[in-house]
Design a protein around this motif. Structure first.
Motif, mmCIF file in Angstrom:
data_model
loop_
_atom_site.group_PDB
_atom_site.id
_atom_site.type_symbol
_atom_site.label_atom_id
_atom_site.label_comp_id
_atom_site.label_asym_id
_atom_site.label_seq_id
_atom_site.Cartn_x
_atom_site.Cartn_y
_atom_site.Cartn_z
ATOM 1 N N GLY A 103 0.834 -1.204 0.000
ATOM 2 C CA GLY A 103 0.000 0.000 0.000
ATOM 3 C C GLY A 103 0.866 1.250 0.000
ATOM 4 O O GLY A 103 2.019 1.226 0.455
ATOM 5 N N SER A 104 0.302 2.345 -0.524
ATOM 6 C CA SER A 104 1.030 3.630 -0.480
ATOM 7 C C SER A 104 1.164 4.111 0.950
ATOM 8 O O SER A 104 2.040 4.899 1.274
ATOM 9 C CB SER A 104 0.285 4.704 -1.270
ATOM 10 O OG SER A 104 0.557 4.581 -2.628
ATOM 11 N N GLN A 105 0.254 3.643 1.799
ATOM 12 C CA GLN A 105 0.346 4.030 3.205
ATOM 13 C C GLN A 105 1.697 3.580 3.771
ATOM 14 O O GLN A 105 2.336 4.300 4.530
ATOM 15 C CB GLN A 105 -0.825 3.417 3.983
ATOM 16 C CG GLN A 105 -0.966 3.936 5.383
ATOM 17 C CD GLN A 105 -1.200 5.457 5.435
ATOM 18 O OE1 GLN A 105 -1.917 6.027 4.620
ATOM 19 N NE2 GLN A 105 -0.580 6.104 6.388
ATOM 20 N N GLN A 106 2.132 2.399 3.376
ATOM 21 C CA GLN A 106 3.435 1.918 3.847
ATOM 22 C C GLN A 106 4.561 2.768 3.251
ATOM 23 O O GLN A 106 5.545 3.065 3.927
ATOM 24 C CB GLN A 106 3.632 0.436 3.483
ATOM 25 C CG GLN A 106 4.883 -0.118 4.123
ATOM 26 C CD GLN A 106 5.170 -1.545 3.740
ATOM 27 O OE1 GLN A 106 5.179 -1.893 2.550
ATOM 28 N NE2 GLN A 106 5.397 -2.387 4.731
ATOM 29 N N THR A 128 -4.842 18.298 3.653
ATOM 30 C CA THR A 128 -4.011 17.265 3.026
ATOM 31 C C THR A 128 -4.445 15.889 3.508
ATOM 32 O O THR A 128 -5.340 15.767 4.354
ATOM 33 C CB THR A 128 -2.518 17.518 3.321
ATOM 34 O OG1 THR A 128 -1.723 16.647 2.508
ATOM 35 C CG2 THR A 128 -2.169 17.278 4.788
ATOM 36 N N TYR A 129 -3.790 14.861 2.968
ATOM 37 C CA TYR A 129 -4.172 13.476 3.277
ATOM 38 C C TYR A 129 -3.834 13.130 4.736
ATOM 39 O O TYR A 129 -2.666 13.195 5.140
ATOM 40 C CB TYR A 129 -3.457 12.527 2.315
ATOM 41 C CG TYR A 129 -3.662 11.069 2.616
ATOM 42 C CD1 TYR A 129 -4.939 10.540 2.755
ATOM 43 C CD2 TYR A 129 -2.580 10.206 2.754
ATOM 44 C CE1 TYR A 129 -5.129 9.200 3.043
ATOM 45 C CE2 TYR A 129 -2.754 8.867 3.030
ATOM 46 C CZ TYR A 129 -4.040 8.370 3.180
ATOM 47 O OH TYR A 129 -4.226 7.045 3.459
ATOM 48 N N LEU A 130 -4.849 12.769 5.463
ATOM 49 C CA LEU A 130 -4.707 12.497 6.887
ATOM 50 C C LEU A 130 -3.750 11.334 7.170
ATOM 51 O O LEU A 130 -3.018 11.336 8.161
ATOM 52 C CB LEU A 130 -6.098 12.181 7.444
ATOM 53 C CG LEU A 130 -6.297 12.217 8.928
ATOM 54 C CD1 LEU A 130 -5.877 13.534 9.515
ATOM 55 C CD2 LEU A 130 -7.763 11.954 9.250
ATOM 56 N N ASP A 206 -0.025 10.060 -5.807
ATOM 57 C CA ASP A 206 -0.984 10.102 -6.917
ATOM 58 C C ASP A 206 -1.796 8.805 -7.036
ATOM 59 O O ASP A 206 -1.682 8.074 -8.022
ATOM 60 C CB ASP A 206 -0.198 10.368 -8.214
ATOM 61 C CG ASP A 206 -1.114 10.624 -9.395
ATOM 62 O OD1 ASP A 206 -2.269 11.045 -9.185
ATOM 63 O OD2 ASP A 206 -0.668 10.411 -10.546
ATOM 64 N N PRO A 207 -2.678 8.524 -6.060
ATOM 65 C CA PRO A 207 -3.451 7.283 -6.182
ATOM 66 C C PRO A 207 -4.588 7.363 -7.200
ATOM 67 O O PRO A 207 -5.085 6.339 -7.654
ATOM 68 C CB PRO A 207 -4.035 7.084 -4.774
ATOM 69 C CG PRO A 207 -3.755 8.307 -3.997
ATOM 70 C CD PRO A 207 -2.950 9.250 -4.807
ATOM 71 N N TYR A 208 -5.005 8.612 -7.536
ATOM 72 C CA TYR A 208 -6.244 8.765 -8.312
ATOM 73 C C TYR A 208 -6.015 9.240 -9.744
ATOM 74 O O TYR A 208 -6.979 9.424 -10.490
ATOM 75 C CB TYR A 208 -7.175 9.775 -7.593
ATOM 76 C CG TYR A 208 -7.394 9.428 -6.148
ATOM 77 C CD1 TYR A 208 -8.210 8.353 -5.803
ATOM 78 C CD2 TYR A 208 -6.764 10.134 -5.122
ATOM 79 C CE1 TYR A 208 -8.393 7.998 -4.469
ATOM 80 C CE2 TYR A 208 -6.946 9.779 -3.798
ATOM 81 C CZ TYR A 208 -7.753 8.714 -3.476
ATOM 82 O OH TYR A 208 -7.926 8.354 -2.170
ATOM 83 N N LEU A 255 -1.169 -3.348 -2.411
ATOM 84 C CA LEU A 255 -0.074 -3.340 -3.378
ATOM 85 C C LEU A 255 0.062 -1.933 -3.966
ATOM 86 O O LEU A 255 -0.904 -1.395 -4.505
ATOM 87 C CB LEU A 255 -0.420 -4.329 -4.495
ATOM 88 C CG LEU A 255 0.675 -5.194 -5.074
ATOM 89 C CD1 LEU A 255 1.428 -5.924 -3.979
ATOM 90 C CD2 LEU A 255 0.085 -6.199 -6.050
ATOM 91 N N ALA A 256 1.254 -1.377 -3.830
ATOM 92 C CA ALA A 256 1.503 -0.034 -4.349
ATOM 93 C C ALA A 256 2.958 0.048 -4.782
ATOM 94 O O ALA A 256 3.713 -0.914 -4.596
ATOM 95 C CB ALA A 256 1.208 1.002 -3.267
ATOM 96 N N TRP A 257 3.345 1.191 -5.349
ATOM 97 C CA TRP A 257 4.742 1.332 -5.756
ATOM 98 C C TRP A 257 5.245 2.738 -5.502
ATOM 99 O O TRP A 257 4.486 3.689 -5.403
ATOM 100 C CB TRP A 257 4.941 0.940 -7.211
ATOM 101 C CG TRP A 257 4.263 1.807 -8.237
ATOM 102 C CD1 TRP A 257 4.815 2.844 -8.925
ATOM 103 C CD2 TRP A 257 2.906 1.685 -8.732
ATOM 104 N NE1 TRP A 257 3.891 3.376 -9.804
ATOM 105 C CE2 TRP A 257 2.712 2.686 -9.712
ATOM 106 C CE3 TRP A 257 1.843 0.825 -8.442
ATOM 107 C CZ2 TRP A 257 1.507 2.861 -10.386
ATOM 108 C CZ3 TRP A 257 0.642 1.003 -9.113
ATOM 109 C CH2 TRP A 257 0.480 2.005 -10.085
HETATM 110 C C1 PLP Z 1 -3.639 10.377 -1.022
HETATM 111 C C2 PLP Z 1 -3.555 8.971 -0.565
HETATM 112 N N1 PLP Z 1 -2.347 8.431 -0.350
HETATM 113 C C3 PLP Z 1 -2.222 7.164 0.044
HETATM 114 C C4 PLP Z 1 -3.331 6.372 0.265
HETATM 115 C C5 PLP Z 1 -3.126 4.953 0.750
HETATM 116 O O1 PLP Z 1 -3.398 4.066 -0.257
HETATM 117 P P1 PLP Z 1 -3.055 2.511 -0.158
HETATM 118 O O2 PLP Z 1 -4.354 1.793 -0.175
HETATM 119 O O3 PLP Z 1 -2.223 2.238 -1.371
HETATM 120 O O4 PLP Z 1 -2.285 2.284 1.103
HETATM 121 C C6 PLP Z 1 -4.608 6.884 0.052
HETATM 122 C C7 PLP Z 1 -5.797 6.066 0.302
HETATM 123 O O5 PLP Z 1 -6.903 6.483 0.378
HETATM 124 C C8 PLP Z 1 -4.724 8.224 -0.375
HETATM 125 O O6 PLP Z 1 -5.910 8.792 -0.594
#
Ligand code: PLP
Length: 408
Positions: A103-106, A128-130, A206-208, A255-257
Protein backbone atom coordinates in the motif's frame (compact mmCIF):
# COMPACT_ATOMS: atom_id res chain seq x y z
CA UNK A 1 -5.61 -1.46 37.66
CA UNK A 2 -2.26 -0.37 36.23
CA UNK A 3 -0.97 -2.64 33.50
CA UNK A 4 2.75 -3.42 33.11
CA UNK A 5 2.72 -1.48 29.82
CA UNK A 6 1.21 1.79 30.91
CA UNK A 7 4.49 3.64 31.60
CA UNK A 8 6.51 1.91 28.97
CA UNK A 9 5.16 3.43 25.77
CA UNK A 10 7.75 5.20 23.62
CA UNK A 11 7.58 9.00 23.37
CA UNK A 12 6.51 8.69 19.75
CA UNK A 13 3.23 7.08 20.75
CA UNK A 14 2.12 10.37 22.31
CA UNK A 15 1.38 11.63 18.80
CA UNK A 16 0.05 8.31 17.58
CA UNK A 17 -3.63 9.07 18.05
CA UNK A 18 -6.01 6.81 16.15
CA UNK A 19 -7.07 8.59 12.98
CA UNK A 20 -10.46 10.28 13.09
CA UNK A 21 -11.19 8.51 9.84
CA UNK A 22 -10.68 5.07 11.35
CA UNK A 23 -12.91 6.04 14.26
CA UNK A 24 -15.56 7.30 11.90
CA UNK A 25 -15.38 4.22 9.76
CA UNK A 26 -16.73 2.35 12.76
CA UNK A 27 -19.97 4.24 12.17
CA UNK A 28 -20.28 2.63 8.79
CA UNK A 29 -20.42 -0.73 10.51
CA UNK A 30 -24.02 0.00 11.53
CA UNK A 31 -25.94 -1.80 8.82
CA UNK A 32 -28.59 0.86 8.25
CA UNK A 33 -26.36 3.91 7.98
CA UNK A 34 -25.58 5.51 4.62
CA UNK A 35 -21.91 6.31 4.81
CA UNK A 36 -20.07 8.81 2.65
CA UNK A 37 -17.30 8.67 5.25
CA UNK A 38 -14.88 5.96 4.13
CA UNK A 39 -12.55 6.15 1.16
CA UNK A 40 -13.75 2.86 -0.23
CA UNK A 41 -13.78 1.94 -3.92
CA UNK A 42 -17.01 0.53 -5.37
CA UNK A 43 -17.07 -3.20 -4.56
CA UNK A 44 -19.10 -3.82 -7.75
CA UNK A 45 -16.05 -3.04 -9.91
CA UNK A 46 -13.62 -5.41 -8.23
CA UNK A 47 -12.45 -7.86 -10.91
CA UNK A 48 -13.23 -11.00 -8.92
CA UNK A 49 -13.34 -13.28 -11.96
CA UNK A 50 -9.96 -12.10 -13.25
CA UNK A 51 -8.48 -12.56 -9.77
CA UNK A 52 -9.87 -16.08 -9.51
CA UNK A 53 -8.31 -17.04 -12.84
CA UNK A 54 -5.01 -15.33 -12.02
CA UNK A 55 -4.78 -17.08 -8.63
CA UNK A 56 -5.30 -20.42 -10.33
CA UNK A 57 -2.68 -19.74 -12.99
CA UNK A 58 -0.11 -18.51 -10.45
CA UNK A 59 -0.62 -21.52 -8.18
CA UNK A 60 -0.61 -23.96 -11.07
CA UNK A 61 2.43 -22.60 -12.93
CA UNK A 62 4.50 -20.84 -10.27
CA UNK A 63 3.05 -22.16 -7.01
CA UNK A 64 6.28 -22.78 -5.13
CA UNK A 65 7.71 -19.37 -6.04
CA UNK A 66 4.45 -17.63 -5.14
CA UNK A 67 4.43 -19.17 -1.68
CA UNK A 68 8.13 -18.51 -1.03
CA UNK A 69 9.86 -15.44 0.45
CA UNK A 70 10.66 -12.87 -2.23
CA UNK A 71 13.00 -9.95 -2.78
CA UNK A 72 12.45 -6.79 -0.72
CA UNK A 73 12.18 -4.40 -3.68
CA UNK A 74 9.43 -6.53 -5.23
CA UNK A 75 8.61 -9.08 -7.95
CA UNK A 76 10.69 -8.06 -10.95
CA UNK A 77 8.09 -8.66 -13.71
CA UNK A 78 5.63 -6.50 -11.76
CA UNK A 79 8.22 -3.74 -11.35
CA UNK A 80 8.99 -3.98 -15.08
CA UNK A 81 5.29 -3.73 -15.91
CA UNK A 82 5.02 -0.61 -13.71
CA UNK A 83 8.14 0.88 -15.31
CA UNK A 84 6.62 0.39 -18.80
CA UNK A 85 3.37 1.96 -17.65
CA UNK A 86 5.29 4.89 -16.13
CA UNK A 87 7.24 5.48 -19.33
CA UNK A 88 3.91 5.64 -21.21
CA UNK A 89 2.88 8.45 -18.83
CA UNK A 90 6.15 10.27 -19.44
CA UNK A 91 7.99 9.10 -16.30
CA UNK A 92 11.20 7.83 -17.78
CA UNK A 93 12.35 5.18 -15.27
CA UNK A 94 13.47 1.54 -15.14
CA UNK A 95 12.48 -1.16 -12.69
CA UNK A 96 15.57 -0.21 -10.63
CA UNK A 97 13.79 3.01 -9.68
CA UNK A 98 10.76 1.11 -8.39
CA UNK A 99 10.02 -0.55 -5.07
CA UNK A 100 6.78 -2.37 -4.33
CA UNK A 101 5.15 -1.52 -1.01
CA UNK A 102 2.22 -2.93 0.94
CA UNK A 103 0.00 0.00 0.00
CA UNK A 104 1.03 3.63 -0.48
CA UNK A 105 0.35 4.03 3.20
CA UNK A 106 3.43 1.92 3.85
CA UNK A 107 5.42 4.02 1.37
CA UNK A 108 4.46 7.13 3.36
CA UNK A 109 5.61 5.47 6.56
CA UNK A 110 8.95 4.51 5.00
CA UNK A 111 9.43 8.05 3.72
CA UNK A 112 8.96 9.20 7.31
CA UNK A 113 11.40 6.59 8.57
CA UNK A 114 14.06 7.42 6.01
CA UNK A 115 13.79 11.22 5.90
CA UNK A 116 12.09 12.74 8.94
CA UNK A 117 13.92 13.76 12.08
CA UNK A 118 11.99 15.00 15.11
CA UNK A 119 11.07 18.64 14.54
CA UNK A 120 11.58 18.58 10.75
CA UNK A 121 9.16 20.76 8.85
CA UNK A 122 7.20 19.22 5.99
CA UNK A 123 5.45 21.52 3.55
CA UNK A 124 1.91 20.32 2.86
CA UNK A 125 -1.21 21.69 1.23
CA UNK A 126 -4.08 22.35 3.60
CA UNK A 127 -6.22 20.29 3.66
CA UNK A 128 -4.01 17.27 3.03
CA UNK A 129 -4.17 13.48 3.28
CA UNK A 130 -4.71 12.50 6.89
CA UNK A 131 -2.90 9.17 6.49
CA UNK A 132 0.35 11.00 5.68
CA UNK A 133 0.03 13.17 8.78
CA UNK A 134 -0.68 10.09 10.84
CA UNK A 135 2.39 8.29 9.48
CA UNK A 136 4.72 11.27 9.90
CA UNK A 137 3.50 12.41 13.31
CA UNK A 138 5.13 9.31 14.76
CA UNK A 139 8.50 10.58 13.47
CA UNK A 140 8.00 13.97 15.08
CA UNK A 141 7.17 15.95 11.92
CA UNK A 142 5.89 19.52 12.10
CA UNK A 143 3.96 21.01 9.20
CA UNK A 144 4.08 24.20 7.22
CA UNK A 145 0.75 24.37 5.45
CA UNK A 146 -0.12 26.23 2.29
CA UNK A 147 -3.85 26.74 1.74
CA UNK A 148 -5.48 25.36 -1.38
CA UNK A 149 -8.47 26.46 -3.43
CA UNK A 150 -10.33 24.98 -6.40
CA UNK A 151 -7.03 24.84 -8.36
CA UNK A 152 -5.09 23.04 -5.65
CA UNK A 153 -2.26 24.39 -3.52
CA UNK A 154 -2.05 28.15 -3.85
CA UNK A 155 1.48 28.43 -5.22
CA UNK A 156 1.45 32.22 -4.83
CA UNK A 157 1.77 31.52 -1.10
CA UNK A 158 4.39 28.81 -1.60
CA UNK A 159 7.50 30.96 -1.75
CA UNK A 160 7.00 32.34 1.71
CA UNK A 161 6.50 28.83 3.09
CA UNK A 162 9.64 27.61 1.31
CA UNK A 163 11.74 30.26 3.03
CA UNK A 164 11.37 28.40 6.32
CA UNK A 165 13.40 25.49 4.91
CA UNK A 166 11.08 22.45 4.77
CA UNK A 167 12.57 18.99 4.36
CA UNK A 168 10.30 18.24 1.42
CA UNK A 169 7.01 19.24 -0.16
CA UNK A 170 4.12 16.74 -0.07
CA UNK A 171 1.64 17.24 -2.88
CA UNK A 172 -1.47 15.41 -4.13
CA UNK A 173 -2.00 16.89 -7.57
CA UNK A 174 -4.98 14.89 -8.87
CA UNK A 175 -8.50 14.83 -7.37
CA UNK A 176 -6.96 15.33 -4.00
CA UNK A 177 -7.96 13.41 -0.89
CA UNK A 178 -9.83 15.01 0.85
CA UNK A 179 -10.96 17.97 -1.28
CA UNK A 180 -11.26 16.43 -4.76
CA UNK A 181 -9.48 19.41 -6.36
CA UNK A 182 -6.74 19.20 -8.99
CA UNK A 183 -3.56 21.25 -9.12
CA UNK A 184 -3.67 23.33 -12.31
CA UNK A 185 -0.90 22.99 -14.91
CA UNK A 186 0.25 26.52 -14.28
CA UNK A 187 0.59 25.85 -10.56
CA UNK A 188 2.36 22.54 -11.19
CA UNK A 189 4.96 24.44 -13.21
CA UNK A 190 5.26 27.11 -10.57
CA UNK A 191 5.69 24.45 -7.90
CA UNK A 192 8.51 22.79 -9.86
CA UNK A 193 10.23 26.11 -10.45
CA UNK A 194 10.04 27.26 -6.84
CA UNK A 195 11.07 23.84 -5.50
CA UNK A 196 14.14 24.09 -7.72
CA UNK A 197 14.87 27.67 -6.69
CA UNK A 198 14.76 26.77 -2.99
CA UNK A 199 16.39 23.36 -3.41
CA UNK A 200 13.50 21.43 -1.86
CA UNK A 201 12.51 17.96 -3.16
CA UNK A 202 8.91 16.85 -3.70
CA UNK A 203 6.87 13.78 -2.72
CA UNK A 204 4.03 13.38 -5.24
CA UNK A 205 1.23 11.10 -4.01
CA UNK A 206 -0.98 10.10 -6.92
CA UNK A 207 -3.45 7.28 -6.18
CA UNK A 208 -6.24 8.77 -8.31
CA UNK A 209 -4.44 10.11 -11.41
CA UNK A 210 -5.94 7.47 -13.70
CA UNK A 211 -9.49 8.10 -12.50
CA UNK A 212 -10.19 11.24 -14.51
CA UNK A 213 -13.77 11.53 -15.86
CA UNK A 214 -13.57 14.92 -17.53
CA UNK A 215 -11.06 17.54 -18.62
CA UNK A 216 -7.60 16.96 -19.97
CA UNK A 217 -4.93 14.76 -18.44
CA UNK A 218 -2.32 16.97 -16.76
CA UNK A 219 1.32 15.94 -16.62
CA UNK A 220 2.37 14.59 -13.25
CA UNK A 221 4.66 16.91 -11.26
CA UNK A 222 7.47 14.38 -11.68
CA UNK A 223 7.27 14.71 -15.48
CA UNK A 224 7.29 18.52 -15.37
CA UNK A 225 10.18 18.44 -12.93
CA UNK A 226 12.15 16.12 -15.22
CA UNK A 227 11.49 18.39 -18.22
CA UNK A 228 12.53 21.43 -16.22
CA UNK A 229 15.75 19.89 -14.94
CA UNK A 230 17.03 17.53 -17.58
CA UNK A 231 15.63 19.05 -20.78
CA UNK A 232 15.21 15.58 -22.33
CA UNK A 233 12.71 14.42 -19.70
CA UNK A 234 14.84 11.64 -18.22
CA UNK A 235 14.21 11.02 -14.53
CA UNK A 236 15.98 13.77 -12.59
CA UNK A 237 15.29 12.32 -9.15
CA UNK A 238 13.95 15.43 -7.43
CA UNK A 239 10.45 14.00 -7.14
CA UNK A 240 9.56 10.76 -5.38
CA UNK A 241 6.34 9.52 -6.92
CA UNK A 242 3.82 7.19 -5.23
CA UNK A 243 0.92 5.32 -6.74
CA UNK A 244 -1.14 2.27 -5.87
CA UNK A 245 -3.23 -0.61 -7.16
CA UNK A 246 -5.80 0.16 -4.44
CA UNK A 247 -7.99 2.37 -6.62
CA UNK A 248 -7.44 0.74 -10.01
CA UNK A 249 -7.60 -2.92 -8.95
CA UNK A 250 -8.46 -3.59 -5.29
CA UNK A 251 -7.26 -2.19 -1.94
CA UNK A 252 -7.43 -5.54 -0.20
CA UNK A 253 -4.34 -6.84 -2.00
CA UNK A 254 -2.28 -4.01 -0.38
CA UNK A 255 -0.07 -3.34 -3.38
CA UNK A 256 1.50 -0.03 -4.35
CA UNK A 257 4.74 1.33 -5.76
CA UNK A 258 7.23 4.05 -5.14
CA UNK A 259 9.42 5.66 -7.80
CA UNK A 260 12.65 7.17 -6.51
CA UNK A 261 16.33 7.59 -7.38
CA UNK A 262 18.27 4.35 -6.96
CA UNK A 263 20.13 5.54 -3.86
CA UNK A 264 16.80 6.38 -2.18
CA UNK A 265 15.41 2.98 -3.19
CA UNK A 266 18.37 1.40 -1.38
CA UNK A 267 17.45 3.20 1.85
CA UNK A 268 13.78 2.35 1.43
CA UNK A 269 14.68 -1.31 0.88
CA UNK A 270 16.49 -1.33 4.23
CA UNK A 271 13.45 0.28 5.88
CA UNK A 272 11.22 -2.36 4.33
CA UNK A 273 13.46 -5.21 5.43
CA UNK A 274 12.96 -4.03 9.00
CA UNK A 275 9.22 -3.69 8.56
CA UNK A 276 7.97 -6.73 6.65
CA UNK A 277 10.85 -8.17 4.54
CA UNK A 278 8.73 -7.83 1.40
CA UNK A 279 5.20 -7.40 0.13
CA UNK A 280 3.26 -10.64 -0.34
CA UNK A 281 4.87 -12.56 -3.22
CA UNK A 282 1.58 -14.24 -4.06
CA UNK A 283 -0.31 -10.93 -4.30
CA UNK A 284 2.38 -9.40 -6.49
CA UNK A 285 2.37 -12.37 -8.85
CA UNK A 286 -1.43 -12.37 -9.05
CA UNK A 287 -1.53 -8.62 -9.76
CA UNK A 288 1.07 -9.11 -12.48
CA UNK A 289 -0.93 -11.98 -13.96
CA UNK A 290 -4.10 -9.83 -13.95
CA UNK A 291 -2.34 -6.82 -15.45
CA UNK A 292 0.14 -8.27 -17.90
CA UNK A 293 -2.12 -8.41 -20.95
CA UNK A 294 -3.34 -4.82 -20.65
CA UNK A 295 -6.48 -5.64 -18.64
CA UNK A 296 -5.98 -2.58 -16.42
CA UNK A 297 -6.41 -0.13 -19.30
CA UNK A 298 -9.87 -1.54 -19.99
CA UNK A 299 -10.71 -1.93 -16.34
CA UNK A 300 -10.01 1.72 -15.40
CA UNK A 301 -12.52 2.74 -18.09
CA UNK A 302 -15.22 0.84 -16.19
CA UNK A 303 -14.16 2.44 -12.90
CA UNK A 304 -14.18 5.92 -14.45
CA UNK A 305 -17.65 5.32 -15.90
CA UNK A 306 -19.03 4.08 -12.58
CA UNK A 307 -17.50 6.86 -10.49
CA UNK A 308 -18.43 9.56 -12.94
CA UNK A 309 -22.10 8.48 -12.76
CA UNK A 310 -21.95 8.46 -8.97
CA UNK A 311 -20.27 11.85 -8.81
CA UNK A 312 -22.93 13.27 -11.14
CA UNK A 313 -25.75 11.89 -9.01
CA UNK A 314 -24.15 13.30 -5.88
CA UNK A 315 -23.67 16.75 -7.44
CA UNK A 316 -27.21 16.81 -8.86
CA UNK A 317 -28.73 15.74 -5.57
CA UNK A 318 -26.70 18.29 -3.62
CA UNK A 319 -27.93 20.96 -6.00
CA UNK A 320 -31.48 19.79 -5.33
CA UNK A 321 -31.38 19.27 -1.54
CA UNK A 322 -28.55 21.31 -0.01
CA UNK A 323 -29.23 24.82 1.28
CA UNK A 324 -27.79 27.63 -0.83
CA UNK A 325 -25.43 28.65 2.02
CA UNK A 326 -23.42 25.44 1.52
CA UNK A 327 -20.81 25.19 -1.27
CA UNK A 328 -18.87 22.27 -2.70
CA UNK A 329 -16.12 21.33 -5.12
CA UNK A 330 -16.68 19.82 -8.55
CA UNK A 331 -14.02 17.10 -8.83
CA UNK A 332 -12.97 16.05 -12.32
CA UNK A 333 -12.12 12.57 -11.10
CA UNK A 334 -11.24 10.48 -8.07
CA UNK A 335 -13.54 9.51 -5.22
CA UNK A 336 -14.24 12.57 -3.05
CA UNK A 337 -15.86 15.93 -2.98
CA UNK A 338 -15.60 18.63 -0.38
CA UNK A 339 -18.40 20.54 1.26
CA UNK A 340 -17.91 24.02 2.68
CA UNK A 341 -20.42 25.13 5.29
CA UNK A 342 -21.03 28.74 6.19
CA UNK A 343 -18.22 30.33 8.23
CA UNK A 344 -18.68 29.61 11.95
CA UNK A 345 -20.70 26.44 11.41
CA UNK A 346 -19.07 23.29 12.80
CA UNK A 347 -19.20 20.14 10.66
CA UNK A 348 -18.88 18.08 13.87
CA UNK A 349 -22.28 19.43 15.00
CA UNK A 350 -23.74 18.45 11.64
CA UNK A 351 -22.25 14.97 11.91
CA UNK A 352 -23.81 14.33 15.33
CA UNK A 353 -27.30 14.98 13.97
CA UNK A 354 -26.56 13.33 10.62
CA UNK A 355 -25.59 10.06 12.31
CA UNK A 356 -28.94 10.08 14.13
CA UNK A 357 -30.58 10.44 10.73
CA UNK A 358 -28.44 7.53 9.51
CA UNK A 359 -26.05 9.30 7.19
CA UNK A 360 -22.31 9.86 7.76
CA UNK A 361 -19.40 11.82 6.29
CA UNK A 362 -15.93 12.82 7.49
CA UNK A 363 -15.44 16.20 9.15
CA UNK A 364 -12.81 18.32 7.38
CA UNK A 365 -10.95 19.82 10.36
CA UNK A 366 -8.46 16.97 10.97
CA UNK A 367 -7.17 17.23 7.38
CA UNK A 368 -5.75 20.67 8.27
CA UNK A 369 -2.46 19.99 10.09
CA UNK A 370 -2.27 23.43 11.66
CA UNK A 371 -5.95 23.83 12.51
CA UNK A 372 -8.89 25.43 10.70
CA UNK A 373 -11.43 23.93 8.33
CA UNK A 374 -13.99 23.16 11.08
CA UNK A 375 -16.71 24.17 8.62
CA UNK A 376 -15.65 21.62 5.99
CA UNK A 377 -16.65 18.04 5.23
CA UNK A 378 -15.47 15.23 2.95
CA UNK A 379 -18.00 13.18 1.02
CA UNK A 380 -17.08 9.97 -0.77
CA UNK A 381 -19.06 9.21 -3.92
CA UNK A 382 -17.39 6.01 -5.14
CA UNK A 383 -18.72 3.50 -2.64
CA UNK A 384 -22.51 3.93 -2.55
CA UNK A 385 -24.79 3.05 -5.44
CA UNK A 386 -26.79 5.84 -7.11
CA UNK A 387 -30.05 5.26 -5.16
CA UNK A 388 -28.19 5.23 -1.88
CA UNK A 389 -26.36 8.42 -2.82
CA UNK A 390 -29.68 10.13 -3.56
CA UNK A 391 -31.22 9.00 -0.30
CA UNK A 392 -28.13 9.87 1.79
CA UNK A 393 -27.66 13.32 0.26
CA UNK A 394 -31.35 14.16 0.68
CA UNK A 395 -31.10 13.18 4.39
CA UNK A 396 -27.97 15.28 4.77
CA UNK A 397 -29.57 18.21 2.96
CA UNK A 398 -32.46 18.02 5.41
CA UNK A 399 -30.09 18.09 8.41
CA UNK A 400 -28.16 21.05 6.97
CA UNK A 401 -31.31 23.05 6.23
CA UNK A 402 -32.61 22.41 9.71
CA UNK A 403 -29.34 23.48 11.39
CA UNK A 404 -28.95 26.58 9.23
CA UNK A 405 -32.56 27.57 9.85
CA UNK A 406 -31.90 27.24 13.59
CA UNK A 407 -28.89 29.53 13.24
CA UNK A 408 -26.29 26.83 14.07
C1 PLP B 1 -3.64 10.38 -1.02
C2 PLP B 1 -3.56 8.97 -0.57
N1 PLP B 1 -2.35 8.43 -0.35
C3 PLP B 1 -2.22 7.16 0.04
C4 PLP B 1 -3.33 6.37 0.27
C5 PLP B 1 -3.13 4.95 0.75
O1 PLP B 1 -3.40 4.07 -0.26
P1 PLP B 1 -3.06 2.51 -0.16
O2 PLP B 1 -4.35 1.79 -0.17
O3 PLP B 1 -2.22 2.24 -1.37
O4 PLP B 1 -2.29 2.28 1.10
C6 PLP B 1 -4.61 6.88 0.05
C7 PLP B 1 -5.80 6.07 0.30
O5 PLP B 1 -6.90 6.48 0.38
C8 PLP B 1 -4.72 8.22 -0.37
O6 PLP B 1 -5.91 8.79 -0.59
Amino acid sequence: METPWEHRYAHRTQRMASSVIRELLKLTEQPDIISFAGGLPAPEVFPVKEFTEACNVVLRDLGAQALQYGSTDGYRPLREMIAEHSVRYGIDVTSDNIMITSGSQQALDFIGRVFINRGDHILVESPTYLGALQAWNAYGAEYISVPSDENGMNTDLLENALRSGPKFIYILPNFQNPSGVTLSLERRKQLVKLADQYGVPIIEDDPYGQLRFEGEHLSPVVVLDNQFRSGNGSYAGNVIYLSTFSKILAPGIRLAWIIAPKEVIQKLVIAKQGADLHTSTFNQMVAYEVGKTGFLDEHVKIIRQTYSERRNIMLETMEEFFPSEVHWTHPQGGMFLWGILPEGMDAADVLKIAVKRKVAFVIGGPFHPNGGGENTMRLNFSYSNPETIREGISRLGFVLKELIANGK
